[in-house]
Design a protein around this motif. Sequence first.
Motif, short mmCIF file in Angstrom:
data_model
loop_
_atom_site.label_atom_id
_atom_site.label_comp_id
_atom_site.label_asym_id
_atom_site.label_seq_id
_atom_site.Cartn_x
_atom_site.Cartn_y
_atom_site.Cartn_z
N GLU A 1 7.75 6.63 -8.53
CA GLU A 1 7.91 5.76 -7.36
C GLU A 1 7.97 6.56 -6.07
O GLU A 1 7.34 6.22 -5.07
CB GLU A 1 9.21 4.95 -7.50
N ILE A 2 8.74 7.66 -6.10
CA ILE A 2 8.88 8.53 -4.92
C ILE A 2 7.52 9.09 -4.51
O ILE A 2 7.17 9.14 -3.32
CB ILE A 2 9.87 9.68 -5.21
N ARG A 3 6.73 9.49 -5.49
CA ARG A 3 5.43 10.10 -5.20
C ARG A 3 4.40 9.11 -4.69
O ARG A 3 3.39 9.49 -4.12
CB ARG A 3 4.92 10.83 -6.45
N LYS A 4 4.65 7.83 -4.90
CA LYS A 4 3.76 6.81 -4.38
C LYS A 4 4.06 6.48 -2.92
O LYS A 4 3.26 5.83 -2.25
CB LYS A 4 3.87 5.54 -5.22
N SER A 5 5.21 6.93 -2.43
CA SER A 5 5.60 6.65 -1.06
C SER A 5 4.75 7.46 -0.08
O SER A 5 4.48 8.64 -0.31
CB SER A 5 7.08 6.99 -0.86
N PRO A 6 4.31 6.84 1.02
CA PRO A 6 3.51 7.59 2.01
C PRO A 6 4.30 8.69 2.70
O PRO A 6 3.70 9.60 3.29
CB PRO A 6 3.09 6.49 3.02
N ASP A 7 5.62 8.63 2.60
CA ASP A 7 6.46 9.65 3.23
C ASP A 7 6.76 10.83 2.31
O ASP A 7 7.47 11.76 2.69
CB ASP A 7 7.79 9.03 3.68
N PHE A 8 6.21 10.77 1.10
CA PHE A 8 6.51 11.83 0.13
C PHE A 8 5.89 13.15 0.55
O PHE A 8 4.72 13.24 0.92
CB PHE A 8 5.99 11.44 -1.26
N LYS B 1 11.50 7.03 -11.63
CA LYS B 1 11.93 7.15 -10.23
C LYS B 1 11.07 8.15 -9.47
O LYS B 1 10.71 7.94 -8.31
CB LYS B 1 13.40 7.56 -10.16
#
Length: 206
Positions: free
Chosen positions: A118-125, A115
């Motif tokens: 996945e979060i770290r791949k988000s551009p909003d991270f 999880k």
Amino acid sequence: MLFINHTELTGSPILMLQVRGPINASTFSDFEDYFKQLLKRNKIYIIMNAAELEYLSSAGIGTILYIQKELVALNGYFIICNLSGEISLLFNLLSFDSVLCIAGTADEATQIMEKQIEIRKSPDFKPKIEKPITSAIKEEKIIDKDSEPAVSRSKGEQEETIEFESPYIVECDKCKGLIRVKRNGTYQCPHCRREFNVLMDQTIVF
């Protein structure tokens, strides 16, 4: 002696680090060197399986906090799983459970890590700001070896000495230093000289 090895999960950037033995003043540098080699290979998603971790001293805790800090700086993530009851208690006393991610099992740790990736791949991270290392580590308030009863009683006052099934951590009510005890008796805090008694039923009396 400390034994370290790791496995890389198939088709995943997650690395499972397995440690057997103590991480103390004699072994922490080997542990740190091993970790640095992993960083050189760009391994930044690390799960430490502590099922066979026998003992963790202040030097070992300092190294784990160092690992945590380095991985956070690289947008990686670090999880510890399968901690023993004694080490879990120590982490709770020092509030490390609010700084480190601690999982019950390796499977649970893997799910959490997936999880987080996945979060770290988000551009909003947005990377989390690292919390400062607790003063308990800076001041080295943890005793690295088992404490022995420090104050003798007169013959008439002595009670039977028994060894507990497993050592546990006592927090001094005066200076908040931590003392590892493994049998009943009268002790003296090595930090502030405060005396306290550990009874046969493991009750602490200051």
